[in-house]
Design a protein around this motif. Structure first.
Motif, PDB file in Angstrom:
ATOM      1  N   PRO A   1       4.235  56.242  41.714  1.00  0.00           N
ATOM      2  CA  PRO A   1       5.136  55.369  40.963  1.00  0.00           C
ATOM      3  C   PRO A   1       5.776  56.131  39.806  1.00  0.00           C
ATOM      4  CG  PRO A   1       2.881  54.942  40.302  1.00  0.00           C
ATOM      5  CD  PRO A   1       2.822  55.941  41.441  1.00  0.00           C
ATOM      6  N   ALA A   2       7.010  55.829  39.536  1.00  0.00           N
ATOM      7  CA  ALA A   2       7.691  56.412  38.376  1.00  0.00           C
ATOM      8  C   ALA A   2       7.225  55.632  37.157  1.00  0.00           C
ATOM      9  CB  ALA A   2       9.196  56.314  38.543  1.00  0.00           C
ATOM     10  N   LEU A   3       6.379  56.249  36.328  1.00  0.00           N
ATOM     11  CA  LEU A   3       5.812  55.534  35.185  1.00  0.00           C
ATOM     12  C   LEU A   3       6.654  55.688  33.924  1.00  0.00           C
ATOM     13  CD1 LEU A   3       2.042  56.337  35.718  1.00  0.00           C
ATOM     14  CD2 LEU A   3       3.285  54.289  36.382  1.00  0.00           C
ATOM     15  N   GLU A   4       7.222  56.841  33.732  1.00  0.00           N
ATOM     16  CA  GLU A   4       8.062  57.110  32.557  1.00  0.00           C
ATOM     17  C   GLU A   4       9.491  57.316  33.055  1.00  0.00           C
ATOM     18  OE1 GLU A   4       7.305  57.035  29.414  1.00  0.00           O
ATOM     19  OE2 GLU A   4       5.123  56.882  29.541  1.00  0.00           O
ATOM     20  N   LEU A   5      10.247  56.230  33.162  1.00  0.00           N
ATOM     21  CA  LEU A   5      11.567  56.291  33.783  1.00  0.00           C
ATOM     22  C   LEU A   5      12.505  57.248  33.057  1.00  0.00           C
ATOM     23  CD1 LEU A   5      12.048  52.545  34.711  1.00  0.00           C
ATOM     24  CD2 LEU A   5      11.300  54.424  36.177  1.00  0.00           C
ATOM     25  N   ALA A   6      12.471  57.274  31.732  1.00  0.00           N
ATOM     26  CA  ALA A   6      13.354  58.178  30.986  1.00  0.00           C
ATOM     27  C   ALA A   6      13.043  59.633  31.311  1.00  0.00           C
ATOM     28  CB  ALA A   6      13.231  57.915  29.487  1.00  0.00           C
ATOM     29  N   LEU A   7      11.771  59.974  31.432  1.00  0.00           N
ATOM     30  CA  LEU A   7      11.399  61.350  31.795  1.00  0.00           C
ATOM     31  C   LEU A   7      11.858  61.685  33.209  1.00  0.00           C
ATOM     32  CD1 LEU A   7       7.800  61.601  30.278  1.00  0.00           C
ATOM     33  CD2 LEU A   7       9.902  62.627  29.409  1.00  0.00           C
ATOM     34  N   CYS A   8      11.778  60.707  34.107  1.00  0.00           N
ATOM     35  CA  CYS A   8      12.235  60.934  35.484  1.00  0.00           C
ATOM     36  C   CYS A   8      13.734  61.203  35.518  1.00  0.00           C
ATOM     37  CB  CYS A   8      11.893  59.733  36.358  1.00  0.00           C
ATOM     38  SG  CYS A   8      10.131  59.491  36.602  1.00  0.00           S
ATOM     39  N   VAL A   9      14.496  60.425  34.746  1.00  0.00           N
ATOM     40  CA  VAL A   9      15.948  60.633  34.694  1.00  0.00           C
ATOM     41  C   VAL A   9      16.251  62.022  34.137  1.00  0.00           C
ATOM     42  CG1 VAL A   9      18.072  59.875  33.553  1.00  0.00           C
ATOM     43  CG2 VAL A   9      16.519  58.194  34.542  1.00  0.00           C
TER      44      VAL A   9
END
Length: 151
Positions: free
Chosen positions: A93-101
């Motif tokens: 799961p993408a937990l830290e969306l800002a870091l993923c972006v």
């Protein structure tokens, strides 16, 4: 997720596989796009399985953004989760969306970013044709205009 649903069904479980909005050929069904905020879709499915289908044991599994949404739903339910919801499992799961972006925007991920943006633009074009009067269409026209002015 299809393989997981097939194995659960073969083991005697009821199995339901939920496509994100616009995935699996469902684009004409809604003017909106899928996003990581739509945990209400999962809550609606949970409620229907309890109230309409009278299921007494329900487990959710999610992969990637689906995993993010399963965890978001459970967090929102917190101590108020129905007793029928017996467990959840997530994979990547993408937990830290800002870091993923931010990670997608790294030079080392250029190929993936280009593929992702191309697919998103294609989806926006299809949505604009399917639902010409909605806000997505207006945003797409504005983005296209800005892009034409800067090139």
């Amino acid at each position: 997720m299809l393989g997981l649903a097939e194995r659960a069904f073969a083991a005697g479980w009821n199995a339901l596989r939920l496509n994100q909005r616009n995935c699996g050929g469902t684009e004409p069904l809604t003017p909106t796009l899928y996003n990581s905020g739509l945990s209400g879709d999962y809550r609606a499915v949970l409620t229907e399985l309890i109230e309409r289908d009278s299921l007494t044991e329900i487990f959710f599994a999610g992969y990637s953004m689906g995993g993010n949404l399963v965890l978001k739903m459970v967090g929102e339910l917190a101590g108020g989760a129905p007793r029928q919801l017996r467990g959840v499992a997530t994979v990547c799961p993408a937990l830290e969306l800002a870091l993923c972006v931010d990670a997608v925007g790294l030079a080392s991920n250029f190929v993936y970013e280009k593929h992702f943006v191309r697919g998103l633009k294609d989806r926006m074009r299809r949505k604009a044709k399917l639902f010409p009067g909605n806000s997505i269409s207006a945003r797409w026209r504005a983005c296209a205009l800005c892009a034409s002015l800067t090139t």
